[in-house]
Design an enzyme around this catalytic site. Structure first.
Site, mmCIF file in Angstrom:
data_model
loop_
_atom_site.group_PDB
_atom_site.id
_atom_site.type_symbol
_atom_site.label_atom_id
_atom_site.label_comp_id
_atom_site.label_asym_id
_atom_site.label_seq_id
_atom_site.Cartn_x
_atom_site.Cartn_y
_atom_site.Cartn_z
ATOM 1 N N GLY A 206 55.222 58.862 50.676
ATOM 2 C CA GLY A 206 56.374 58.347 49.926
ATOM 3 C C GLY A 206 57.669 59.026 50.341
ATOM 4 N N HIS B 172 42.364 54.601 53.232
ATOM 5 C CA HIS B 172 40.936 54.891 53.393
ATOM 6 C C HIS B 172 40.219 53.544 53.266
ATOM 7 C CE1 HIS B 172 37.481 57.318 53.629
ATOM 8 N NE2 HIS B 172 37.395 57.805 52.409
ATOM 9 N N ALA C 257 38.312 56.655 43.302
ATOM 10 C CA ALA C 257 37.663 56.222 42.050
ATOM 11 C C ALA C 257 38.624 55.379 41.227
ATOM 12 C CB ALA C 257 37.185 57.439 41.265
ATOM 13 N N ALA C 258 39.907 55.788 41.177
ATOM 14 C CA ALA C 258 40.902 55.050 40.378
ATOM 15 C C ALA C 258 41.180 53.664 40.974
ATOM 16 C CB ALA C 258 42.191 55.851 40.269
ATOM 17 N N GLU D 242 35.108 86.313 62.543
ATOM 18 C CA GLU D 242 35.296 86.193 63.986
ATOM 19 C C GLU D 242 35.393 84.727 64.402
ATOM 20 O OE1 GLU D 242 32.872 88.994 66.021
ATOM 21 O OE2 GLU D 242 33.126 87.971 67.927
ATOM 22 N N GLY E 129 50.206 55.655 43.013
ATOM 23 C CA GLY E 129 49.483 56.919 43.123
ATOM 24 C C GLY E 129 50.392 57.923 43.801
ATOM 25 N N TYR E 130 50.455 59.087 43.215
ATOM 26 C CA TYR E 130 51.326 60.121 43.789
ATOM 27 C C TYR E 130 50.552 61.436 43.839
ATOM 28 C CZ TYR E 130 55.868 62.144 45.006
ATOM 29 O OH TYR E 130 56.920 62.745 45.664
HETATM 30 N N1 LIG Z 1 43.974 63.783 50.491
HETATM 31 C C1 LIG Z 1 43.717 63.563 51.770
HETATM 32 O O1 LIG Z 1 43.629 64.491 52.565
HETATM 33 C C2 LIG Z 1 43.597 62.148 52.300
HETATM 34 C C3 LIG Z 1 43.674 61.965 53.681
HETATM 35 C C4 LIG Z 1 43.618 60.648 54.164
HETATM 36 C C5 LIG Z 1 43.444 59.606 53.283
HETATM 37 N N2 LIG Z 1 43.342 59.820 51.929
HETATM 38 C C6 LIG Z 1 43.198 58.686 51.028
HETATM 39 O O2 LIG Z 1 44.442 58.445 50.378
HETATM 40 C C7 LIG Z 1 44.209 57.905 49.067
HETATM 41 C C8 LIG Z 1 44.897 58.789 48.037
HETATM 42 O O3 LIG Z 1 44.301 60.073 48.066
HETATM 43 P P1 LIG Z 1 45.057 61.384 47.515
HETATM 44 O O4 LIG Z 1 44.204 62.551 47.894
HETATM 45 O O5 LIG Z 1 46.467 61.348 47.885
HETATM 46 O O6 LIG Z 1 45.085 61.121 45.967
HETATM 47 P P2 LIG Z 1 44.154 61.620 44.810
HETATM 48 O O7 LIG Z 1 44.515 63.025 44.513
HETATM 49 O O8 LIG Z 1 42.737 61.295 45.094
HETATM 50 O O9 LIG Z 1 44.683 60.600 43.681
HETATM 51 C C9 LIG Z 1 45.652 60.973 42.813
HETATM 52 C C10 LIG Z 1 46.395 59.802 42.193
HETATM 53 O O10 LIG Z 1 45.520 58.893 41.529
HETATM 54 C C11 LIG Z 1 46.034 58.703 40.204
HETATM 55 N N3 LIG Z 1 44.971 58.332 39.280
HETATM 56 C C12 LIG Z 1 43.772 58.931 39.112
HETATM 57 N N4 LIG Z 1 43.054 58.255 38.187
HETATM 58 C C13 LIG Z 1 43.835 57.221 37.767
HETATM 59 C C14 LIG Z 1 43.644 56.144 36.864
HETATM 60 N N5 LIG Z 1 42.500 55.993 36.200
HETATM 61 N N6 LIG Z 1 44.672 55.270 36.695
HETATM 62 C C15 LIG Z 1 45.825 55.386 37.373
HETATM 63 N N7 LIG Z 1 46.051 56.381 38.263
HETATM 64 C C16 LIG Z 1 45.059 57.275 38.466
HETATM 65 C C17 LIG Z 1 46.656 60.054 39.852
HETATM 66 O O11 LIG Z 1 47.565 59.894 38.790
HETATM 67 P P3 LIG Z 1 47.672 60.959 37.579
HETATM 68 O O12 LIG Z 1 48.436 62.139 38.104
HETATM 69 O O13 LIG Z 1 48.400 60.200 36.529
HETATM 70 O O14 LIG Z 1 46.262 61.341 37.215
HETATM 71 C C18 LIG Z 1 47.335 60.380 41.170
HETATM 72 O O15 LIG Z 1 48.585 59.755 41.279
HETATM 73 C C19 LIG Z 1 42.697 57.848 48.895
HETATM 74 O O16 LIG Z 1 42.266 56.566 49.281
HETATM 75 C C20 LIG Z 1 42.199 58.893 49.889
HETATM 76 O O17 LIG Z 1 40.877 58.653 50.307
HETATM 77 C C21 LIG Z 1 43.444 61.066 51.417
#
Ligand SMILES: NC(=O)c1ccc[n+]([C@@H]2O[C@H](COP(=O)([O-])OP(=O)(O)OC[C@H]3O[C@@H](n4cnc5c(N)ncnc54)[C@H](OP(=O)(O)O)[C@@H]3O)[C@@H](O)[C@H]2O)c1
Length: 401
Positions: free
Chosen positions: A99, A177, A154-155, A301, A90-91
């Site tokens: 990363g 998470h 979800a993924a 404010e 996941g990126y």
């Molecule tokens: N964002 C935050 O602020 C935050 C903070 C703390 C913790 N977290 C946690 O960190 C984790 C990642 O979150 P994120 O926000 O960085 O990512 P995200 O935007 O929720 O996930 C994006 C990634 O998931 C991939 N993906 C989506 N559907 C897919 C599928 N069906 N098969 C394969 N890949 C799929 C996307 O690839 P494609 O580009 O190919 O679609 C993309 O690389 C989660 O558990 C989140 O709860 C997030």
């Protein structure tokens, strides 16, 4: 009105008060870098035991353990992880931040994403090379000793059936998470019992994880252990937290991390504060106030003057910096708001804990057209009078002219 008086009041403060406050402020501001602790108002947060980079800190009467990056200098991280490969799948926001920070720390990282998807392209732009350190999810997982599951929540659920057989003995499974394993009845993500399973959750977006690292600062994170098969899962999680760019690391559990996170973002961090802004604005408009006046007294404010004071120096300081009239009214009304809102927060926590929020999130975010539906809801917000007014008010900030 309140802002002018608040500013005047601050200016009226004696030199001694200003000096004390600024000293405190600068200590708070640097707290993520140096564990310096002031003697007076911060007494409650004074470390009572300090060994290596571990502190037992009295947070308002409750002692908690906090780990810090001083315990894991870069050389130690390189030695500790010298035989490891981090397969970061996941990126999105976190994949990008964690990363690149791991890579800049000199660790061996491979990225796993869907070939030719948006993340694949983004990874190439960031210098990851197909066939060298950029692979499909399955290929990357096979290479990793640490599998860092940073797919969307979800993924993680959708891909689990194909991923699980690749999580062979000896690998460590990592999440940012607690969502997937804690709500396993809904997500079907049931981590193998013979692997170490750890979590590091940065307290901010992946963009912030990256920008603070680049500034030489660091984000604070929480860490937790789900399975400790090797007896070293805690140590691994603490080291990895530092390796991805954390400054201080708070210990928690998967359950507490996910419950507090889902609750917080639905409450004061996003949903709750949005609802409160809307309610206050509506009543002002219903009573004949102009859009700009209603917006200024509700949002501008708050975000420009008062909330930054709470963030930097605390709620008491913010009260202290306001007029006697403002202070009296706020002191009288905050318990009324608390009593009115607490039942809503109790319902919200119950809805998080019983999995309703997870169920809804999985159902919504797994739909093929979820991006279009989300865009529709964001458009509704964008077209609300309050937020259209905000756009104009922001243009009138002196720094934007
Ligand atoms: N964002 C935050 O602020 C935050 C903070 C703390 C913790 N977290 C946690 O960190 C984790 C990642 O979150 P994120 O926000 O960085 O990512 P995200 O935007 O929720 O996930 C994006 C990634 O998931 C991939 N993906 C989506 N559907 C897919 C599928 N069906 N098969 C394969 N890949 C799929 C996307 O690839 P494609 O580009 O190919 O679609 C993309 O690389 C989660 O558990 C989140 O709860 C997030």
């Amino acid at each position: 009105m309140l802002r002018t008086q608040a500013t005047r009041q601050v200016l009226r403060n004696s030199r001694v008060t200003a000096k004390r406050s600024l000293t405190l402020a600068s200590r708070v501001a640097t707290a993520s870098i140096r564990p310096t602790v002031a003697k007076t108002s911060m007494q409650a947060a004074r470390p009572i035991i300090s060994s290596r980079g571990i502190k037992h800190i009295n947070f308002g009467g409750t002692t908690e353990t906090v780990y810090e990056r001083a315990d894991w200098p870069r050389e130690k991280l390189l030695e500790y992880f010298k035989n490891d490969t981090f397969a970061l799948i996941g990126y999105g926001s976190q994949g990008y931040g964690q990363g690149l920070n791991l890579r800049d720390n000199g660790l061996n990282v491979v990225i796993g994403v869907r070939k030719n998807g948006a993340s694949w392209k983004a990874a190439i732009e960031d210098g990851w090379v197909p066939g060298e350190n950029l692979f499909t999810v399955e290929e990357a997982v096979k290479k990793g000793t640490y599998v860092m599951n940073l797919l969307s929540d979800a993924a993680q659920s959708e891909t689990w059936a194909s991923l699980k057989p690749l999580l062979t003995k000896g690998k460590t499974l990592y999440f940012s998470h607690g969502f997937s394993p804690v709500f396993k009845d809904l997500t079907h993500v049931e981590p193998p019992k013979d692997l170490d399973v750890i979590l590091v959750a940065p307290k901010g977006s992946g963009r912030t994880v990256r920008s603070l690292f680049k500034e030489g600062r660091g984000i604070n994170s929480s860490y937790a252990v789900w399975n400790d098969v090797s007896g070293k899962a805690h140590e691994k999680a603490q080291a990895l937290a530092v390796a991805i760019g954390s400054g201080y690391v708070y210990q928690t559990t998967f359950e507490k991390e996910v419950n507090s996170d889902l609750y917080g973002e639905r409450g004061c961090l996003m949903g709750g504060i949005h609802g409160m802004f809307l309610a206050q604005y509506d009543v002002l408009r219903e009573n004949g106030h102009s859009p700009s006046e209603a917006f200024n007294e509700t949002v501008e404010e708050a975000t420009q003057s008062l909330y930054p004071l709470i963030g930097k120096y605390g709620m008491d300081y913010m009260y202290d910096a306001c007029s006697t009239t403002a202070r009296r009214g706020a002191l009288d009304w905050y318990p009324i708001f608390k009593d009115a809102l607490k039942p809503v927060f109790q319902d919200l926590y119950a809805s998080v804990k019983n999995g309703s929020e997870t169920k809804r999130s999985l159902e919504f975010n797994s739909q093929p057209d979820y991006r279009e539906k989300l865009e529709g809801e964001l458009e509704t917000i964008r077209s609300m009078e309050i937020w259209k007014v905000g756009k104009e008010v922001r243009k009138l900030r002196p720094e934007n002219n």
